[in-house]
Design an enzyme around this catalytic site. Structure first.
Site: not given
Ligand code: AMP
Ligand code: ZN
Length: 108
Positions: A30-31, A87, A93-95, A100, A102
């Site tokens: 994760d970034i 999420n 809070g899914q972004s 995916h 975690h």
């Molecule tokens: P969620 O909030 O469950 O949708 O988690 C999305 C996750 O993706 C977050 O923890 C971000 O830090 C991670 N993320 C977003 N863009 C990237 C990326 N380019 N490389 C790795 N992780 C990412």
């Protein structure tokens, strides 16, 4: 999907630290790490969220948990333990709208 960051990672069009890959799935760091080990496990096929998977996707969902096991062993957190988070939807809070899992570990 062109505007999906995780699809771009699958296509190797976006930088990331890939720790595992097979024909159907990928795992990468994760970034924005929230734990010493914070890895995302994804299907290569674009699926927006757990709420939108189809019956035909169930084998790949099961496969993702096998990948989690493999990555946990590779990262040395299999015996100590770790947390999985998925999420699903706006209120979670899914972004990123590509399914995916975690994997969070490396500390209590
Ligand atoms: P969620 O909030 O469950 O949708 O988690 C999305 C996750 O993706 C977050 O923890 C971000 O830090 C991670 N993320 C977003 N863009 C990237 C990326 N380019 N490389 C790795 N992780 C990412
Ligand atoms: Zn995608």
């Amino acid at each position: 999907m062109d505007d999906c960051i995780f699809c771009n990672i699958v296509k190797k069009e976006a930088d990331c630290d890939i720790v595992y890959e097979d024909p159907d799935s990928m795992a990468f760091t994760d970034i924005n790490k929230q734990a010493p080990v914070h890895i995302l496990v994804i299907p290569k096929k674009h699926m927006r969220s757990l709420a939108e998977i189809k019956d035909a996707d169930l084998p790949i969902i099961g496969h993702l948990f096998d990948v989690v096991n493999k990555v946990a062993q590779q990262q040395g957190i299999s015996k100590k333990g770790y947390r999985l988070v998925i999420n699903c939807g706006i209120e979670s809070g899914q972004s990123v709208w590509h399914l995916h899992i975690h994997m969070l570990g490396g500390r209590r």
